[in-house]
Motif scaffolding. Structure first.
Motif, PDB file in Angstrom:
ATOM      1  N   LYS A   1      -3.390  -1.283 -14.569  1.00  0.00           N
ATOM      2  CA  LYS A   1      -3.954  -1.100 -13.227  1.00  0.00           C
ATOM      3  C   LYS A   1      -5.427  -0.734 -13.394  1.00  0.00           C
ATOM      4  CE  LYS A   1      -3.440   2.625 -10.627  1.00  0.00           C
ATOM      5  NZ  LYS A   1      -2.882   3.665  -9.746  1.00  0.00           N
ATOM      6  N   LEU A   2      -6.293  -1.602 -12.894  1.00  0.00           N
ATOM      7  CA  LEU A   2      -7.730  -1.390 -13.006  1.00  0.00           C
ATOM      8  C   LEU A   2      -8.313  -1.081 -11.635  1.00  0.00           C
ATOM      9  CD1 LEU A   2      -6.853  -4.165 -14.779  1.00  0.00           C
ATOM     10  CD2 LEU A   2      -9.123  -3.765 -15.651  1.00  0.00           C
ATOM     11  N   MET A   3      -9.186  -0.101 -11.565  1.00  0.00           N
ATOM     12  CA  MET A   3      -9.989   0.131 -10.365  1.00  0.00           C
ATOM     13  C   MET A   3     -11.353  -0.469 -10.662  1.00  0.00           C
ATOM     14  SD  MET A   3      -8.104   1.385  -8.070  1.00  0.00           S
ATOM     15  CE  MET A   3      -9.393   1.590  -6.850  1.00  0.00           C
ATOM     16  N   VAL A   4     -11.768  -1.408  -9.802  1.00  0.00           N
ATOM     17  CA  VAL A   4     -12.971  -2.194 -10.057  1.00  0.00           C
ATOM     18  C   VAL A   4     -13.967  -2.017  -8.923  1.00  0.00           C
ATOM     19  CG1 VAL A   4     -13.840  -4.521 -10.497  1.00  0.00           C
ATOM     20  CG2 VAL A   4     -11.580  -3.870 -11.356  1.00  0.00           C
ATOM     21  N   ASP A   5     -15.217  -1.722  -9.274  1.00  0.00           N
ATOM     22  CA  ASP A   5     -16.307  -1.596  -8.313  1.00  0.00           C
ATOM     23  C   ASP A   5     -16.868  -2.989  -8.049  1.00  0.00           C
ATOM     24  OD1 ASP A   5     -18.627  -1.054  -6.871  1.00  0.00           O
ATOM     25  OD2 ASP A   5     -19.600   0.073  -8.479  1.00  0.00           O
ATOM     26  N   LEU A   6     -16.793  -3.423  -6.785  1.00  0.00           N
ATOM     27  CA  LEU A   6     -17.359  -4.714  -6.391  1.00  0.00           C
ATOM     28  C   LEU A   6     -18.622  -4.536  -5.554  1.00  0.00           C
ATOM     29  CD1 LEU A   6     -14.153  -6.807  -5.619  1.00  0.00           C
ATOM     30  CD2 LEU A   6     -15.696  -7.004  -7.565  1.00  0.00           C
ATOM     31  N   GLY A   7     -19.317  -3.448  -5.756  1.00  0.00           N
ATOM     32  CA  GLY A   7     -20.585  -3.211  -5.057  1.00  0.00           C
ATOM     33  C   GLY A   7     -20.404  -2.517  -3.735  1.00  0.00           C
ATOM     34  N   THR A   8     -19.741  -3.167  -2.773  1.00  0.00           N
ATOM     35  CA  THR A   8     -19.556  -2.584  -1.448  1.00  0.00           C
ATOM     36  C   THR A   8     -18.180  -1.948  -1.284  1.00  0.00           C
ATOM     37  OG1 THR A   8     -18.779  -4.709  -0.585  1.00  0.00           O
ATOM     38  CG2 THR A   8     -21.133  -4.235  -0.363  1.00  0.00           C
TER      39      THR A   8
ATOM     40  N   LEU B   1     -11.671  -0.734 -21.831  1.00  0.00           N
ATOM     41  CA  LEU B   1     -12.122  -1.538 -20.692  1.00  0.00           C
ATOM     42  C   LEU B   1     -13.010  -0.786 -19.709  1.00  0.00           C
ATOM     43  CD1 LEU B   1      -8.784  -3.441 -19.993  1.00  0.00           C
ATOM     44  CD2 LEU B   1     -10.782  -4.234 -21.279  1.00  0.00           C
ATOM     45  N   VAL B   2     -12.920   0.535 -19.688  1.00  0.00           N
ATOM     46  CA  VAL B   2     -13.702   1.320 -18.725  1.00  0.00           C
ATOM     47  C   VAL B   2     -15.197   1.088 -18.952  1.00  0.00           C
ATOM     48  CG1 VAL B   2     -14.260   3.646 -17.920  1.00  0.00           C
ATOM     49  CG2 VAL B   2     -11.890   3.044 -18.462  1.00  0.00           C
TER      50      VAL B   2
ATOM     51  N   ARG C   1     -17.080 -12.755  -8.091  1.00  0.00           N
ATOM     52  CA  ARG C   1     -18.017 -11.629  -8.073  1.00  0.00           C
ATOM     53  C   ARG C   1     -17.995 -10.896  -9.407  1.00  0.00           C
ATOM     54  NH1 ARG C   1     -21.017 -11.110  -3.145  1.00  0.00           N
ATOM     55  NH2 ARG C   1     -19.893 -12.491  -1.737  1.00  0.00           N
ATOM     56  N   VAL C   2     -19.092 -10.233  -9.708  1.00  0.00           N
ATOM     57  CA  VAL C   2     -19.130  -9.353 -10.871  1.00  0.00           C
ATOM     58  C   VAL C   2     -18.569  -8.006 -10.443  1.00  0.00           C
ATOM     59  CG1 VAL C   2     -20.614  -8.163 -12.528  1.00  0.00           C
ATOM     60  CG2 VAL C   2     -21.110 -10.532 -11.869  1.00  0.00           C
ATOM     61  N   GLY C   3     -17.673  -7.480 -11.238  1.00  0.00           N
ATOM     62  CA  GLY C   3     -17.107  -6.164 -10.990  1.00  0.00           C
ATOM     63  C   GLY C   3     -17.312  -5.265 -12.202  1.00  0.00           C
ATOM     64  N   LYS C   4     -17.331  -3.976 -11.950  1.00  0.00           N
ATOM     65  CA  LYS C   4     -17.428  -2.997 -13.041  1.00  0.00           C
ATOM     66  C   LYS C   4     -16.131  -2.197 -13.053  1.00  0.00           C
ATOM     67  CE  LYS C   4     -20.216   0.672 -15.010  1.00  0.00           C
ATOM     68  NZ  LYS C   4     -21.459   1.451 -14.881  1.00  0.00           N
ATOM     69  N   ILE C   5     -15.470  -2.165 -14.197  1.00  0.00           N
ATOM     70  CA  ILE C   5     -14.208  -1.442 -14.310  1.00  0.00           C
ATOM     71  C   ILE C   5     -14.489   0.054 -14.340  1.00  0.00           C
ATOM     72  CG2 ILE C   5     -12.154  -1.052 -15.721  1.00  0.00           C
ATOM     73  CD1 ILE C   5     -12.429  -3.965 -16.685  1.00  0.00           C
TER      74      ILE C   5
END
Length: 111
Positions: free
Chosen positions: A34-41, A59-60, A16-20
């Motif tokens: 430690k990255l928090m990544v948005d995976l859409g849902t 990276l943000v 999946r595409v994620g946004k950091i």
């Protein structure tokens, strides 16, 4: 090259595409971020051994490719809920994070 797998095995991997969204240094680690990544849902915490090569602020906001159905793994006392793809994968080589050529929505399936 590695061992060949058939399509049915490969199709089990959910890329999946994620946004950091945010990045922090992992306490007591010279390697992990430690990255928090948005995976859409949903948002996922993903740990990556990128500290040697990347500053958190670099990276943000970046779009990345995530293995979304990897079993969670505890590293440095924290749970990682996926994997960010990068190449090359050598010990002393800078891992270049794989990213889409054009913007796409977080959570988009890689096919």
């Amino acid at each position: 090259m590695g061992e060949a797998v058939d399509y049915s095995e490969f199709s089990k991997i959910d890329l999946r595409v994620g946004k950091i969204l945010s990045v922090e240094l992992v306490p007591n680690s010279r390697k992990l971020l430690k990255l928090m990544v948005d995976l859409g849902t949903e948002q996922r915490q993903i740990l990556a051994g990128l500290q040697k090569w990347y500053k958190p602020e670099e990276l943000v906001g970046k779009l990345v490719i995530v293995v979304a159905n990897l079993k969670p793994k505890v590293m440095g006392g924290l749970e990682s809920q996926g994997m960010i793809l990068a190449a090359p994968c050598g010990e002393d080589q800078k891992p270049v994070i794989l990213t889409p050529l054009e913007p796409v929505n977080p959570g988009s399936k890689v096919c």
